[in-house]
Design a protein around this motif. Structure first.
Motif, mmCIF file in Angstrom:
data_model
loop_
_atom_site.group_PDB
_atom_site.id
_atom_site.type_symbol
_atom_site.label_atom_id
_atom_site.label_comp_id
_atom_site.label_asym_id
_atom_site.label_seq_id
_atom_site.Cartn_x
_atom_site.Cartn_y
_atom_site.Cartn_z
ATOM 1 N N ALA A 193 0.821 -1.101 -0.018
ATOM 2 C CA ALA A 193 0.119 -0.046 0.105
ATOM 3 C C ALA A 193 0.796 1.229 0.046
ATOM 4 O O ALA A 193 0.369 2.227 -0.462
ATOM 5 N N MET A 194 2.076 1.055 0.403
ATOM 6 C CA MET A 194 2.853 2.354 0.589
ATOM 7 C C MET A 194 4.311 1.932 0.122
ATOM 8 O O MET A 194 5.211 1.981 1.041
ATOM 9 N N PRO A 195 4.457 1.816 -1.184
ATOM 10 C CA PRO A 195 5.667 1.261 -1.631
ATOM 11 C C PRO A 195 6.858 2.257 -1.426
ATOM 12 O O PRO A 195 8.267 1.739 -1.501
ATOM 13 N N ASP A 196 6.778 3.417 -1.400
ATOM 14 C CA ASP A 196 7.825 4.454 -1.361
ATOM 15 C C ASP A 196 7.700 5.017 0.169
ATOM 16 O O ASP A 196 8.769 5.885 0.267
ATOM 17 N N ALA A 197 7.113 4.403 1.221
ATOM 18 C CA ALA A 197 7.181 5.033 2.529
ATOM 19 C C ALA A 197 8.589 4.592 3.032
ATOM 20 O O ALA A 197 9.289 3.593 2.698
ATOM 21 N N ASP A 198 9.312 5.288 4.146
ATOM 22 C CA ASP A 198 10.172 5.069 4.799
ATOM 23 C C ASP A 198 9.897 3.975 5.959
ATOM 24 O O ASP A 198 9.085 4.523 6.860
#
Length: 239
Positions: A195-200
């Motif tokens: 759902a949040m592939p670019d999240a830290d």
């Protein structure tokens, strides 16, 4: 309070086939528990391998009668009495601010995050009392203490879980029943990564770490801990 070894005890793990729940279930099986896992989504069943101490029960935990059937299954083996309840079922939503969010969204979040934990715990309490005590663990959220915009319904429902934990701890202290809650940051599950592939993800809580904390809270080594809401984070910041 009962001091049976884990090999002579049973725990219920709701949400035990989920991204977090599967890790918790595996950890408790390795620690010797008999684990009863209610399931609803057949697509999640392959996350758990068969195990002689694992019992799977199909159930809709929003239905009081089906919850009672799960507890009856968990209590059926008198040689391994029900001692633990782990409430992991929950849901998340975010989006518009409150004035743009229908109240039905709040109702759904309260049902998923609070009502099911209440129903399962309520049904299990007589068995815990009958056998001289036990331990209940609920999953809240760090967001209850550190809100962010767009998730008021989710945050309110998780804050209610923390209040339930503290209320139960006071009400059942005399029955040697301990109740604690965990406040994880974002949990590092495959679904959340997708759902949040670019999240830290450096601060995301790892399922295996949460499982170890739950194992500790169920065990007699945490007998002095009740009414706590415990942050769970990835302190090391490793991927």
């Amino acid at each position: 309070m009962s001091t049976l070894p884990n090999t002579d005890r049973t725990t219920i793990v709701t949400g035990g086939t989920g991204g977090l729940g599967a890790a918790v279930t595996r950890h408790l099986l390795e620690a010797g528990w008999r684990v009863v896992v209610p399931w609803y989504d057949e697509s999640e069943l392959d996350r758990l391998a068969p195990h002689p101490r694992l019992e799977m029960v199909r159930a809709d935990l929003s239905d009081e009668q089906e919850v009672e059937q799960v507890v009856a299954r968990a209590a059926a083996d008198e040689s391994r009495p029900l001692y633990g309840v782990v409430n992991l079922v929950g849901g998340f939503t975010s989006g518009p601010r409150v004035h743009e969010t229908p109240v039905e969204v709040l109702d759904a979040q309260l049902s998923l995050n609070l009502r099911i934990a209440y129903l399962v715990t309520q049904s299990a309490l007589p068995e815990l009392i009958r056998h001289g005590g036990g331990s209940v663990v609920c999953i809240g959220s760090a967001a209850a203490n550190r809100p962010f915009p767009g998730a008021a319904t989710y945050i309110a429902s998780k804050a209610a879980v923390a209040a339930l934990v503290q209320s139960l701890a006071v009400e059942y202290a005399g029955d040697s029943i301990r109740v604690n809650g965990l406040l994880p940051t974002m949990i590092d599950t495959p679904a959340n990564r997708a759902a949040m592939p670019d999240a830290d993800r450096s601060g995301w809580a790892r399922p295996d770490d949460i499982a170890e904390v739950i194992g500790f809270l169920l065990d007699d080594s945490s007998r002095a801990v009740s009414g706590a809401t415990i942050p769970v984070v990835n302190v090391a910041g490793t991927d």
